[in-house]
Write a protein that holds these residues in place. Structure first.
Motif, PDB file in Angstrom:
ATOM      1  N   ILE A   1      43.262  16.664  13.340  1.00 16.60           N
ATOM      2  CA  ILE A   1      43.758  17.581  12.306  1.00 16.60           C
ATOM      3  C   ILE A   1      45.281  17.624  12.305  1.00 16.60           C
ATOM      4  CG2 ILE A   1      43.771  19.983  11.560  1.00 16.60           C
ATOM      5  CD1 ILE A   1      40.966  20.269  12.656  1.00 16.60           C
ATOM      6  N   ALA A   2      45.898  17.648  13.497  1.00 15.61           N
ATOM      7  CA  ALA A   2      47.365  17.663  13.571  1.00 15.61           C
ATOM      8  C   ALA A   2      47.954  16.381  13.002  1.00 15.61           C
ATOM      9  CB  ALA A   2      47.809  17.858  15.021  1.00 15.61           C
ATOM     10  N   ASN A   3      47.336  15.236  13.272  1.00 15.28           N
ATOM     11  CA  ASN A   3      47.830  13.981  12.700  1.00 15.28           C
ATOM     12  C   ASN A   3      47.729  13.989  11.175  1.00 15.28           C
ATOM     13  OD1 ASN A   3      48.539  12.723  15.128  1.00 15.28           O
ATOM     14  ND2 ASN A   3      46.444  12.035  15.492  1.00 15.28           N
ATOM     15  N   GLU A   4      46.669  14.589  10.642  1.00 13.74           N
ATOM     16  CA  GLU A   4      46.528  14.654   9.184  1.00 13.74           C
ATOM     17  C   GLU A   4      47.559  15.605   8.575  1.00 13.74           C
ATOM     18  OE1 GLU A   4      45.038  13.332   5.665  1.00 13.74           O
ATOM     19  OE2 GLU A   4      44.587  12.640   7.701  1.00 13.74           O
ATOM     20  N   ILE A   5      47.890  16.683   9.264  1.00 11.23           N
ATOM     21  CA  ILE A   5      48.926  17.595   8.775  1.00 11.23           C
ATOM     22  C   ILE A   5      50.288  16.904   8.768  1.00 11.23           C
ATOM     23  CG2 ILE A   5      50.162  19.723   9.331  1.00 11.23           C
ATOM     24  CD1 ILE A   5      47.493  20.840  10.336  1.00 11.23           C
ATOM     25  N   ILE A   6      50.565  16.115   9.800  1.00 11.51           N
ATOM     26  CA  ILE A   6      51.816  15.342   9.819  1.00 11.51           C
ATOM     27  C   ILE A   6      51.823  14.323   8.689  1.00 11.51           C
ATOM     28  CG2 ILE A   6      53.190  13.723  11.181  1.00 11.51           C
ATOM     29  CD1 ILE A   6      52.201  15.144  13.683  1.00 11.51           C
ATOM     30  N   ALA A   7      50.668  13.697   8.418  1.00 17.34           N
ATOM     31  CA  ALA A   7      50.581  12.751   7.300  1.00 17.34           C
ATOM     32  C   ALA A   7      50.806  13.454   5.970  1.00 17.34           C
ATOM     33  CB  ALA A   7      49.212  12.059   7.315  1.00 17.34           C
ATOM     34  N   VAL A   8      50.355  14.691   5.839  1.00 19.81           N
ATOM     35  CA  VAL A   8      50.611  15.461   4.610  1.00 19.81           C
ATOM     36  C   VAL A   8      52.104  15.729   4.458  1.00 19.81           C
ATOM     37  CG1 VAL A   8      50.275  17.711   3.525  1.00 19.81           C
ATOM     38  CG2 VAL A   8      48.334  16.501   4.491  1.00 19.81           C
TER      39      VAL A   8
ATOM     40  N   MET B   1      43.047  25.675  17.204  1.00 16.65           N
ATOM     41  CA  MET B   1      44.268  25.989  16.476  1.00 16.65           C
ATOM     42  C   MET B   1      45.472  26.008  17.407  1.00 16.65           C
ATOM     43  SD  MET B   1      45.710  26.551  13.633  1.00 16.65           S
ATOM     44  CE  MET B   1      44.231  26.633  12.627  1.00 16.65           C
ATOM     45  N   ALA B   2      45.305  26.510  18.622  1.00 11.89           N
ATOM     46  CA  ALA B   2      46.404  26.485  19.598  1.00 11.89           C
ATOM     47  C   ALA B   2      46.790  25.059  19.955  1.00 11.89           C
ATOM     48  CB  ALA B   2      45.997  27.259  20.854  1.00 11.89           C
ATOM     49  N   MET B   3      45.815  24.166  20.106  1.00 15.87           N
ATOM     50  CA  MET B   3      46.128  22.766  20.411  1.00 15.87           C
ATOM     51  C   MET B   3      46.788  22.079  19.216  1.00 15.87           C
ATOM     52  SD  MET B   3      43.023  21.349  22.808  1.00 15.87           S
ATOM     53  CE  MET B   3      41.687  21.928  21.768  1.00 15.87           C
ATOM     54  N   ILE B   4      46.410  22.460  17.997  1.00 15.76           N
ATOM     55  CA  ILE B   4      47.067  21.903  16.807  1.00 15.76           C
ATOM     56  C   ILE B   4      48.532  22.289  16.779  1.00 15.76           C
ATOM     57  CG2 ILE B   4      47.154  22.046  14.285  1.00 15.76           C
ATOM     58  CD1 ILE B   4      44.108  22.298  14.311  1.00 15.76           C
ATOM     59  N   LEU B   5      48.825  23.552  17.037  1.00 15.02           N
ATOM     60  CA  LEU B   5      50.222  24.006  17.051  1.00 15.02           C
ATOM     61  C   LEU B   5      51.001  23.341  18.167  1.00 15.02           C
ATOM     62  CD1 LEU B   5      49.735  27.827  16.353  1.00 15.02           C
ATOM     63  CD2 LEU B   5      50.373  26.027  14.735  1.00 15.02           C
TER      64      LEU B   5
END
Length: 405
Positions: free
Chosen positions: A365-372, A260-264
């Motif tokens: 996961i971060a790339n998918e959140i940006i895609a959302v 989660m820290a790396m995602i943020l």
């Protein structure tokens, strides 16, 4: 010295000599440690340079070689002529280096003078503005205004700096952005509406509050009923704590916290998203350029925007004839976020892996959140399908399921 380097130096010297001669100036500090001769009339090379091989002048070498054989004298003369040519080429190259150093020194002086003139003009403009100012503000008051503006405590902090602290707290707690309160400025109200936000009328607060028994209170009364556990403070952010638990596998919460820290961190260092008009974020969201500055808000906005409002419960045999009865049911805030994040994890698990290492899952996961956030993810289509089915089966809410005999 061979002929090829001498020919190259001679060509370079001729190219530099074709330019106009620059005036003599002080050389730079990083120039050659030993400066022999320059292109001026004050210092000139000696008429008879020394021969480095014998330590005597060329004339003495010629007088000594006259008494030797004809072949030996010819070889000595050829060696002497070659040394003279090399010395002339070397002195010309040093002259060109001196001219380049002088030109660089002149450019640096011009740049310093230009900077000083600009600073002098700015100072004069500030002095004229201060002389024409009649507001009566002191230096301390002006510094206080600058500090309040830097902290975002001005009147337009809710629009220019993204969301206010109360709006962010409402988003984390309720899953929606409250409307912006109008301050009477028509232009600001139009900007809020144009950015997709909601606008609420200003409510004048009562100076002295009176309770039901007619008693007055100096401080405002709390709104009833009181929020549960309003005095407790959690160690982690409520949204991050819930999503970390959803991300956890096999009870390894430390690994989930690291991911989660790396995602943020990935959301913080990513460029601003290109928002989609077909799949917009929650109404009243801050500009796209503000999202990477607050990765927690970025993550919450993306998940709350794609989170479904309802879920479909299937009652076995409730429709009769062995068919299941589809009944839509509204979801709470934590249920909506959990469903949306589970959808994102399902999409990530079905995609092809790229790279390796412990940062692979977090980056996907971060790339998918940006895609959302940009409306490119397939999670939006799943949300639309759930809402479409809930709208079609809304008549089954009050319908009693058929009981099997």
């Amino acid at each position: 010295m061979s002929l090829r380097p001498s020919f190259r130096l001679a060509c370079r010297t001729l190219a530099l000599r074709s330019r106009p001669v620059l005036p003599r100036q002080e050389a730079l500090g990083w120039s050659l440690s030993k400066r022999r001769y320059a292109n001026d009339s004050t210092t000139k090379p000696p008429a008879n340079p020394l021969n480095h091989a014998t330590g005597t002048t060329p004339a003495a070498d010629v007088s000594q070689t006259q008494s030797k054989e004809a072949g030996a004298s010819n070889r000595a003369e050829e060696k002497q002529v070659g040394l003279g040519e090399d010395f002339s080429v070397q002195s010309s190259t040093e002259d060109a280096i001196d001219q380049l150093e002088a030109a660089l020194a002149g450019l640096s002086d011009k740049a310093k003078n230009r900077t000083a003139s600009k600073a002098r003009e700015q100072w004069d403009a500030l002095a004229e503005e201060a002389a024409a100012d009649k507001s009566g503000l002191t230096i301390e008051e002006a510094m206080g205004e600058l500090e309040r503006a830097a902290q975002g405590q001005g009147s337009g902090a809710g629009l220019e700096g993204g969301l206010t602290a109360s709006q962010e707290e409402h988003l984390y707690r309720e899953g929606s952005i409250p409307p912006t309160v109008s301050d009477g400025n028509a232009q600001r109200d139009l900007e809020v509406l144009a950015s997709g936000g909601l606008l609420a009328d200003a409510v004048e607060e009562q100076q002295v509050q009176v309770d039901s028994r007619g008693r007055t209170h100096k401080w405002p009364l709390p709104t009833l009923p009181l929020e549960p556990q309003n005095k407790l403070k959690a160690r982690y952010h409520p949204v991050l704590d819930q999503l970390t638990n959803v991300l956890m596998r096999h009870g390894k919460k430390s690994v989930a916290q690291r991911n989660m820290a790396m995602i943020l961190n990935f959301l913080r260092t990513s460029p601003p998203p290109i928002l989609s008009k077909k799949y917009p974020l929650l109404p009243g969201h801050p500009p796209a350029s503000h999202l990477p500055l607050n990765p927690v808000l970025y993550l919450t906005l993306a998940i709350d925007s794609v989170a479904p409002l309802v879920r479909i419960n299937y009652i076995k045999g409730g429709a009769g004839g062995g068919r299941a009865l589809e009944v839509p049911k509204p979801l709470m805030v934590r249920q909506r976020r959990r469903t949306a994040f589970q959808w994102i994890l399902d999409v990530v698990s079905k995609k092809r892996s790229s790279g390796s290492g412990r940062t692979q899952l977090a980056h996907r996961i971060a790339n998918e959140i940006i895609a959302v956030a940009e409306g490119r993810s397939s999670v939006w289509e799943k949300r639309q399908a759930i809402h479409k089915l809930g709208t079609a089966t809304r008549a089954n809410i009050n319908k009693k399921p058929v009981r099997a005999h």
